[in-house]
Design a protein around this motif. Structure first.
Motif, PDB file in Angstrom:
ATOM      1  N   ALA A  32     -12.755  20.510 -28.022  1.00  0.00           N
ATOM      2  CA  ALA A  32     -11.546  19.298 -27.968  1.00  0.00           C
ATOM      3  C   ALA A  32     -12.011  17.529 -28.300  1.00  0.00           C
ATOM      4  CB  ALA A  32     -10.688  19.021 -27.388  1.00  0.00           C
ATOM      5  N   ASP A  33     -13.150  17.731 -27.740  1.00  0.00           N
ATOM      6  CA  ASP A  33     -13.554  16.634 -27.956  1.00  0.00           C
ATOM      7  C   ASP A  33     -15.011  16.527 -29.238  1.00  0.00           C
ATOM      8  OD1 ASP A  33     -14.622  16.413 -24.669  1.00  0.00           O
ATOM      9  OD2 ASP A  33     -13.291  14.847 -25.249  1.00  0.00           O
ATOM     10  N   GLY A  34     -14.904  17.533 -29.308  1.00  0.00           N
ATOM     11  CA  GLY A  34     -15.884  17.943 -30.765  1.00  0.00           C
ATOM     12  C   GLY A  34     -14.685  17.569 -32.279  1.00  0.00           C
ATOM     13  N   HIS A  35     -13.939  18.873 -32.170  1.00  0.00           N
ATOM     14  CA  HIS A  35     -13.559  18.490 -32.943  1.00  0.00           C
ATOM     15  C   HIS A  35     -12.185  16.743 -33.524  1.00  0.00           C
ATOM     16  CE1 HIS A  35      -9.285  20.039 -35.384  1.00  0.00           C
ATOM     17  NE2 HIS A  35      -9.173  19.278 -35.149  1.00  0.00           N
ATOM     18  N   TYR A  40      -6.885  25.485 -28.860  1.00  0.00           N
ATOM     19  CA  TYR A  40      -5.289  26.429 -28.961  1.00  0.00           C
ATOM     20  C   TYR A  40      -5.482  24.782 -28.216  1.00  0.00           C
ATOM     21  CZ  TYR A  40      -8.377  30.379 -29.109  1.00  0.00           C
ATOM     22  OH  TYR A  40      -8.906  31.507 -29.632  1.00  0.00           O
ATOM     23  N   GLY A  41      -4.007  24.334 -29.090  1.00  0.00           N
ATOM     24  CA  GLY A  41      -3.820  22.442 -28.407  1.00  0.00           C
ATOM     25  C   GLY A  41      -3.117  22.622 -28.784  1.00  0.00           C
ATOM     26  N   ALA A  47      -3.986  33.058 -28.635  1.00  0.00           N
ATOM     27  CA  ALA A  47      -3.157  31.934 -29.020  1.00  0.00           C
ATOM     28  C   ALA A  47      -1.744  31.894 -27.886  1.00  0.00           C
ATOM     29  CB  ALA A  47      -3.356  31.485 -29.786  1.00  0.00           C
ATOM     30  N   SER A  48      -0.860  33.489 -28.525  1.00  0.00           N
ATOM     31  CA  SER A  48       0.178  33.624 -27.823  1.00  0.00           C
ATOM     32  C   SER A  48       0.058  33.433 -26.264  1.00  0.00           C
ATOM     33  CB  SER A  48       0.115  34.671 -28.860  1.00  0.00           C
ATOM     34  OG  SER A  48       0.175  35.845 -28.007  1.00  0.00           O
ATOM     35  N   HIS A  49      -1.351  33.937 -25.692  1.00  0.00           N
ATOM     36  CA  HIS A  49      -1.557  34.033 -23.937  1.00  0.00           C
ATOM     37  C   HIS A  49      -1.503  32.571 -24.236  1.00  0.00           C
ATOM     38  CE1 HIS A  49      -1.705  38.391 -24.710  1.00  0.00           C
ATOM     39  NE2 HIS A  49      -1.544  38.805 -23.543  1.00  0.00           N
ATOM     40  N   VAL A  50      -2.736  31.796 -23.817  1.00  0.00           N
ATOM     41  CA  VAL A  50      -2.747  30.798 -23.499  1.00  0.00           C
ATOM     42  C   VAL A  50      -1.562  29.287 -23.982  1.00  0.00           C
ATOM     43  CG1 VAL A  50      -3.948  28.061 -24.631  1.00  0.00           C
ATOM     44  CG2 VAL A  50      -4.987  30.444 -24.181  1.00  0.00           C
ATOM     45  N   LYS A  51      -0.807  29.791 -24.640  1.00  0.00           N
ATOM     46  CA  LYS A  51       0.731  29.285 -24.733  1.00  0.00           C
ATOM     47  C   LYS A  51       1.574  29.961 -23.853  1.00  0.00           C
ATOM     48  CE  LYS A  51      -0.144  26.967 -29.160  1.00  0.00           C
ATOM     49  NZ  LYS A  51      -0.250  25.169 -28.419  1.00  0.00           N
ATOM     50  N   THR A 102     -11.898  28.732 -28.886  1.00  0.00           N
ATOM     51  CA  THR A 102     -12.799  29.510 -28.398  1.00  0.00           C
ATOM     52  C   THR A 102     -14.162  29.331 -29.909  1.00  0.00           C
ATOM     53  OG1 THR A 102     -11.458  32.049 -28.330  1.00  0.00           O
ATOM     54  CG2 THR A 102     -12.897  32.360 -29.810  1.00  0.00           C
ATOM     55  N   ILE A 103     -15.258  29.506 -29.953  1.00  0.00           N
ATOM     56  CA  ILE A 103     -16.180  28.946 -30.484  1.00  0.00           C
ATOM     57  C   ILE A 103     -17.041  30.577 -30.876  1.00  0.00           C
ATOM     58  CG2 ILE A 103     -18.579  27.620 -31.238  1.00  0.00           C
ATOM     59  CD1 ILE A 103     -17.432  25.981 -27.934  1.00  0.00           C
ATOM     60  N   PHE A 104     -17.416  30.368 -32.013  1.00  0.00           N
ATOM     61  CA  PHE A 104     -18.020  31.723 -32.731  1.00  0.00           C
ATOM     62  C   PHE A 104     -19.260  30.832 -33.809  1.00  0.00           C
ATOM     63  CE2 PHE A 104     -15.913  31.681 -37.274  1.00  0.00           C
ATOM     64  CZ  PHE A 104     -15.075  30.843 -36.714  1.00  0.00           C
ATOM     65  N   SER A 105     -20.189  31.782 -33.717  1.00  0.00           N
ATOM     66  CA  SER A 105     -21.825  31.619 -34.282  1.00  0.00           C
ATOM     67  C   SER A 105     -21.778  33.092 -35.173  1.00  0.00           C
ATOM     68  CB  SER A 105     -22.315  31.395 -34.177  1.00  0.00           C
ATOM     69  OG  SER A 105     -23.864  31.257 -34.760  1.00  0.00           O
ATOM     70  N   ILE A 106     -22.199  33.059 -36.009  1.00  0.00           N
ATOM     71  CA  ILE A 106     -22.900  35.182 -36.902  1.00  0.00           C
ATOM     72  C   ILE A 106     -24.324  34.552 -37.375  1.00  0.00           C
ATOM     73  CG2 ILE A 106     -21.533  36.776 -38.231  1.00  0.00           C
ATOM     74  CD1 ILE A 106     -19.177  34.804 -38.289  1.00  0.00           C
TER      75      ILE A 106
END
Ligand code: FBP
Length: 311
Positions: A228-231, A149-150, A34-38, A123-127
């Motif tokens: 973004a569209d999923g959120h 990150y929006g 997030a800090s790098h994206v921002k 970032t999407i994750f699945s465990i």
């Protein structure tokens, strides 16, 4: 508001357990990314690396940064046996002395096509449990989620007991429980699809879009990043479609890395998802770690409508 750290310790697993370790690593990696994206417009981390990944896609510098960070932190943790990244053709296995209980699939930075224009990405994750191998149906996910990150940074996930959303408070550097127990509205008036592909759309997709426009009650929103569209679809309801079409008959988005996590969250939030042959993607037995799939996710009422056109 409880913090994500509290919640992980109280609701995800007992302190020190491997799942708690994985979540803490995802939480911390999310803050770093997030800090790098921002600050991406100010430092040399925007744009392409100049190299292509094994799928022939241009690699974005931020994508590469996020991929390296997530892979290294998870693989060295002792909680993970292997990770599968959208950016790498092959899984990365933990060294024998550091192997662990879980497999983590992730898309380090989804929405690579909109990174440079300051659109929401994530970032999407699945465990999964490692004992059952790399290829397991989405039903077997132990947990899934995304970090958005929006306009704000959010950590949204489920361990199969509902969906909760946490917003990063930059002042204290903690994610706070801002969206407890997210439930999708029964029906929404927003549809989300890349209509530029209409020429390639199936008759069903064309008929459904025509019906929505004729009915005149809907509005179209398409960011071009699934996170973004999923959120938006999880919070506001409606329907997101990346269906099969003549150009991409298999679909575009990846079953294990993008579809199953969002299908899991959608189901937990009271919505529904469709994959290949309009089946529940969570029940599909995967054949390959990078398998692509048609994907439709939405509120129950919108999926019922869409299914009428599938028949
Ligand atoms: P990536 O795997 O390259 O990130 O592609 C996934 C994605 O960006 C989704 O986030 C988004 O919904 C879709 O592709 C956009 O695709 P298109 O540009 O074809 O509409």
């Amino acid at each position: 508001m409880p913090t994500l750290t509290d919640y992980i310790l109280n609701d995800v697993g007992r302190p020190g357990s491997s799942l708690v370790t994985v979540f803490h690593l995802l939480e911390n990696a999310g803050k770093v990314i997030a800090s790098h994206v921002k600050s991406s417009g100010l430092v040399d981390i925007l744009g392409k690396t100049g190299s292509k990944n094994t799928f022939g896609e241009e690699v974005q510098k931020l994508d590469e940064f996020a991929d390296t960070l997530l892979t290294n932190t998870l693989i060295g943790s002792g909680a993970v046996a292997a990770v599968v990244s959208e950016e790498r053709e092959k899984p990365v296995y933990a060294p024998k002395d550091k192997t662990g209980k879980y497999i983590v699939y992730f898309d380090p930075l989804d929405g690579s096509s909109v990174i440079d224009i300051n659109c929401p990405i994530g970032t999407i994750f699945s465990i999964y449990y490692a004992k059952d191998g790399l290829l397991q149906s989405g039903k077997k996910q132990v947990a899934a989620g995304y970090i958005l990150y929006g306009s704000s940074v959010m950590f949204v996930f489920s361990t199969g007991k509902g969906v909760n959303g946490f917003t990063l408070d930059p002042a204290i550097g903690s994610f706070l429980l801002s969206h407890p127990d997210i439930k999708m509205p029964e029906k929404g008036n927003i549809y989300s699809i890349n209509e530029a592909y209409e020429k390639f759309h199936t008759q069903e997709t064309k008929a459904y879009l025509h019906y929505l426009k004729e009915e005149g009650k809907s509005k179209s929103r398409y960011v071009g990043s699934l996170v973004a569209d999923g959120h938006r679809t999880l919070l506001k309801g409606g329907i997101y479609l990346y269906p099969t079409d003549a150009k991409q008959p298999q679909g575009k988005v990846r079953l294990m890395i993008e579809v199953n996590p969002f299908a899991f969250l959608t189901e937990q939030a009271g919505g529904e998802s469709l994959g290949a042959e309009n089946k529940d993607p969570l029940k599909i037995e995967p054949e390959h770690i990078h398998q692509r799939s048609p994907f439709i996710m939405g509120s129950h009422g919108n999926i019922v409508d869409y299914k009428r056109f599938c028949k």
